[in-house]
Design a protein around this motif. Structure first.
Motif, mmCIF file in Angstrom:
data_model
loop_
_atom_site.group_PDB
_atom_site.id
_atom_site.type_symbol
_atom_site.label_atom_id
_atom_site.label_comp_id
_atom_site.label_asym_id
_atom_site.label_seq_id
_atom_site.Cartn_x
_atom_site.Cartn_y
_atom_site.Cartn_z
ATOM 1 N N LEU A 239 0.836 -1.207 0.000
ATOM 2 C CA LEU A 239 0.000 0.000 0.000
ATOM 3 C C LEU A 239 0.868 1.253 0.000
ATOM 4 O O LEU A 239 0.688 2.151 -0.815
ATOM 5 C CB LEU A 239 -0.930 0.011 1.223
ATOM 6 N N ASP A 240 1.834 1.310 0.925
ATOM 7 C CA ASP A 240 2.706 2.489 1.015
ATOM 8 C C ASP A 240 3.559 2.630 -0.236
ATOM 9 O O ASP A 240 3.731 3.732 -0.746
ATOM 10 C CB ASP A 240 3.628 2.376 2.232
ATOM 11 N N LYS A 241 4.098 1.494 -0.695
ATOM 12 C CA LYS A 241 5.002 1.559 -1.851
ATOM 13 C C LYS A 241 4.280 2.093 -3.072
ATOM 14 O O LYS A 241 4.826 2.872 -3.846
ATOM 15 C CB LYS A 241 5.600 0.185 -2.133
ATOM 16 N N LEU A 242 3.029 1.686 -3.255
ATOM 17 C CA LEU A 242 2.283 2.150 -4.433
ATOM 18 C C LEU A 242 2.069 3.662 -4.395
ATOM 19 O O LEU A 242 2.052 4.326 -5.426
ATOM 20 C CB LEU A 242 0.933 1.440 -4.527
ATOM 21 N N ARG A 243 1.904 4.201 -3.187
ATOM 22 C CA ARG A 243 1.664 5.643 -3.080
ATOM 23 C C ARG A 243 2.964 6.428 -3.190
ATOM 24 O O ARG A 243 2.983 7.559 -3.647
ATOM 25 C CB ARG A 243 0.968 5.960 -1.757
ATOM 26 N N ARG A 244 4.063 5.804 -2.743
ATOM 27 C CA ARG A 244 5.359 6.496 -2.716
ATOM 28 C C ARG A 244 6.051 6.507 -4.080
ATOM 29 O O ARG A 244 6.589 7.517 -4.507
ATOM 30 C CB ARG A 244 6.240 5.779 -1.695
ATOM 31 N N GLU A 245 6.044 5.373 -4.723
ATOM 32 C CA GLU A 245 6.790 5.226 -5.987
ATOM 33 C C GLU A 245 6.028 5.882 -7.140
ATOM 34 O O GLU A 245 4.817 5.770 -7.214
ATOM 35 C CB GLU A 245 6.966 3.736 -6.316
ATOM 36 N N LYS A 246 6.768 6.526 -7.984
ATOM 37 C CA LYS A 246 6.103 7.081 -9.180
ATOM 38 C C LYS A 246 6.228 6.021 -10.272
ATOM 39 O O LYS A 246 7.307 5.816 -10.820
ATOM 40 C CB LYS A 246 6.801 8.372 -9.632
ATOM 41 N N LEU A 247 5.123 5.350 -10.557
ATOM 42 C CA LEU A 247 5.177 4.214 -11.484
ATOM 43 C C LEU A 247 4.377 4.514 -12.748
ATOM 44 O O LEU A 247 3.316 5.136 -12.687
ATOM 45 C CB LEU A 247 4.597 2.966 -10.807
ATOM 46 N N ASP A 248 4.888 4.050 -13.873
ATOM 47 C CA ASP A 248 4.129 4.182 -15.117
ATOM 48 C C ASP A 248 3.187 3.001 -15.283
ATOM 49 O O ASP A 248 2.181 3.080 -15.988
ATOM 50 C CB ASP A 248 5.092 4.211 -16.320
ATOM 51 N N MET A 249 3.564 1.887 -14.652
ATOM 52 C CA MET A 249 2.800 0.660 -14.853
ATOM 53 C C MET A 249 3.197 -0.343 -13.773
ATOM 54 O O MET A 249 4.250 -0.201 -13.151
ATOM 55 C CB MET A 249 3.142 0.102 -16.234
ATOM 56 N N VAL A 250 2.358 -1.364 -13.564
ATOM 57 C CA VAL A 250 2.732 -2.466 -12.669
ATOM 58 C C VAL A 250 2.626 -3.777 -13.437
ATOM 59 O O VAL A 250 1.645 -4.011 -14.148
ATOM 60 C CB VAL A 250 1.835 -2.490 -11.404
ATOM 61 N N PHE A 251 3.661 -4.591 -13.303
ATOM 62 C CA PHE A 251 3.592 -5.966 -13.826
ATOM 63 C C PHE A 251 3.142 -6.808 -12.635
ATOM 64 O O PHE A 251 3.863 -6.966 -11.657
ATOM 65 C CB PHE A 251 4.973 -6.409 -14.341
ATOM 66 N N ASN A 252 1.922 -7.308 -12.733
ATOM 67 C CA ASN A 252 1.316 -7.960 -11.557
ATOM 68 C C ASN A 252 1.335 -9.484 -11.637
ATOM 69 O O ASN A 252 0.790 -10.059 -12.577
ATOM 70 C CB ASN A 252 -0.144 -7.501 -11.412
ATOM 71 N N ILE A 253 1.969 -10.106 -10.642
ATOM 72 C CA ILE A 253 1.810 -11.567 -10.503
ATOM 73 C C ILE A 253 1.351 -11.912 -9.080
ATOM 74 O O ILE A 253 1.491 -13.048 -8.641
ATOM 75 C CB ILE A 253 3.091 -12.361 -10.869
ATOM 76 N N ALA A 254 0.822 -10.915 -8.344
ATOM 77 C CA ALA A 254 0.431 -11.154 -6.948
ATOM 78 C C ALA A 254 -0.807 -12.047 -6.890
ATOM 79 O O ALA A 254 -1.812 -11.789 -7.548
ATOM 80 C CB ALA A 254 0.156 -9.826 -6.260
ATOM 81 N N GLU A 255 -0.722 -13.094 -6.098
ATOM 82 C CA GLU A 255 -1.842 -14.040 -5.950
ATOM 83 C C GLU A 255 -2.872 -13.533 -4.949
ATOM 84 O O GLU A 255 -3.990 -14.044 -4.898
ATOM 85 C CB GLU A 255 -1.326 -15.397 -5.477
ATOM 86 N N GLY A 256 -2.472 -12.549 -4.122
ATOM 87 C CA GLY A 256 -3.388 -12.044 -3.106
ATOM 88 C C GLY A 256 -3.268 -12.836 -1.814
ATOM 89 O O GLY A 256 -2.658 -13.898 -1.775
ATOM 90 N N ARG A 257 -3.860 -12.286 -0.767
ATOM 91 C CA ARG A 257 -3.703 -12.870 0.570
ATOM 92 C C ARG A 257 -5.015 -13.466 1.077
ATOM 93 O O ARG A 257 -6.096 -13.044 0.686
ATOM 94 C CB ARG A 257 -3.216 -11.785 1.544
ATOM 95 N N GLY A 258 -4.851 -14.419 1.993
ATOM 96 C CA GLY A 258 -6.022 -15.057 2.594
ATOM 97 C C GLY A 258 -6.552 -16.182 1.718
ATOM 98 O O GLY A 258 -5.942 -16.520 0.691
ATOM 99 N N ASN A 259 -7.688 -16.770 2.120
ATOM 100 C CA ASN A 259 -8.248 -17.801 1.223
ATOM 101 C C ASN A 259 -9.557 -17.320 0.594
ATOM 102 O O ASN A 259 -10.410 -18.092 0.212
ATOM 103 C CB ASN A 259 -8.390 -19.160 1.932
#
Ligand SMILES: Nc1ncnc2c1ncn2[C@@H]1O[C@H](COP(=O)(O)OP(=O)(O)OP(=O)(O)O)[C@@H](O)[C@H]1O
Ligand SMILES: [Mg+2]
Length: 333
Positions: A56-76
């Motif tokens: 959450l913090d990193k997304l707000r802090r970093e100036k990104l043009d794009m995200v390459f997403n492979i996150a599976e997410g948390r929990g079940n």
């Protein structure tokens, strides 16, 4: 471009695990490094973001043009794969891969099958059991056995063991109980399709195209093959991969059109992998679609693509290109 990489490493998942396959879907540092390397070799800067709350913090802090997403997410949660894409949409950050709705629907296997079946895609018969009460009331009479019993919202063959193949209602109920207790989610009992197993890779959007197809062949002849979690862990010793697939052209054509139809029906983007089994009637049966297939060197999509002449970096680059095409602001960057 400055491209963030969102991922969930096995080592980042803390807490008590009830099953030994609890971390099966999560990634390894090697996969992250390969993706970062592929992005950097194309002149981009790769920013390693990870996943979970620190993201959450990193997304707000970093100036990104794009995200390459492979996150599976948390929990079940059945929509866990939608967690990171949802955040990215809220922050208006372009990203690779499918959107939250697609990811959530496809992780819910019975729901994805319902939509696929409504479009005329052949899929094995199934029933869903959400709790003990439903198990007692389920329509066991007349269900086509043998069947396979699997958690309704999992991937990476989590919960799919050598015991998952059941011959009758009594065995099925025993397995349903194991999954209900161990995986805390509804259970799907599905008609077992006893023929060849083939997985199909797709990349792109306008139009999506096949990377290839790959048959998964057990090294030792077994009566009923299941590409279970045990087999996936020891794939080097237990299976051979055949790509291109040597099956009749008619069957390959049907799998090609079914997988592209499933990709479209379920609203997939950029890339996906579709699993089939071939029935005794010679017809391909849709088992499931993975809009976030593994991209590690041991993943089926990468094994297939390299057999078809792609490089690992080439696959990552093609996924990125498909995503960039969708965002005018990235095309210009
Ligand atoms: N109806 C079926 N008939 C025959 N085999 C099946 C069936 N359903 C599942 N299997 C076997 O179990 C394996 C895992 O099932 P499935 O693909 O549904 O699970 P998954 O955990 O989502 O897999 P992935 O690792 O591809 O995400 C299949 O690859 C296949 O070998
Ligand atoms: Mg599968």
């Amino acid at each position: 471009m400055r491209i963030g990489l969102s991922y969930d490493l096995k080592t980042a998942i803390t807490g008590r695990h009830t099953n030994d396959d609890a971390l099966e879907e999560y990634d390894s540092p090697e996969t992250v490094e390969i993706i970062a390397g592929a992005l950097e070799s194309r002149g981009h800067t790769a920013v390693r973001l990870g996943g979970g709350v620190p993201l959450l913090d990193k997304l707000r802090r970093e100036k990104l043009d794009m995200v390459f997403n492979i996150a599976e997410g948390r929990g079940n949660y059945r929509s866990r794969e939608a967690q990171v894409p949802s955040l990215l949409e809220m922050l208006e950050i372009p990203y690779t891969g499918s959107d939250p709705e697609c990811l959530a629907v496809c992780l819910d296997k019975p729901l994805a099958k319902k939509l696929a079946a409504a479009e005329g895609i052949r899929t094995p018969k199934w029933l869903v059991v959400a709790d003990q009460g439903e198990m007692d009331r389920a329509a066991w009479q007349g269900f086509p056995f043998p069947a396979i019993v699997k958690p309704a919202f999992e991937g990476s063959s989590k919960g799919i063991r050598l015991t998952s193949l059941v011959a009758d209602a009594r065995q099925a109920q025993q397995e349903v109980r194991r999954i209900l207790e161990g995986y805390r989610q509804p259970v799907m009992v599905e008609e077992f399709i006893d023929g060849d197993e083939v997985t199909v890779g797709i990349i792109g959007n306008r139009p999506p195209k096949l990377v290839g197809m790959m048959r998964i062949i057990p090294k030792k002849k077994v009566e009923h093959f299941v590409y279970s979690v045990e087999v996936k862990r020891d794939y080097v010793n237990l299976v051979d991969y055949e790509s291109p697939v040597r099956l009749p052209a008619k069957v390959l054509d049907m799998m090609e059109s079914c997988s592209l139809k499933a990709f479209k029906t379920l609203g997939c983007r950029d890339f996906a992998r579709v699993d089939f089994r071939i029935g005794g009637d010679g017809m391909p049966y849709f088992i499931e679609i993975n809009p976030l297939p593994g991209l590690g060197s041991y993943s089926d999509l990468i094994i297939m693509a390299t057999k078809m002449g792609w490089t690992h970096h080439g696959v990552i680059g093609a996924v990125l290109e498909a995503a960039v095409e969708r965002y005018p602001q990235c095309r210009a960057a």
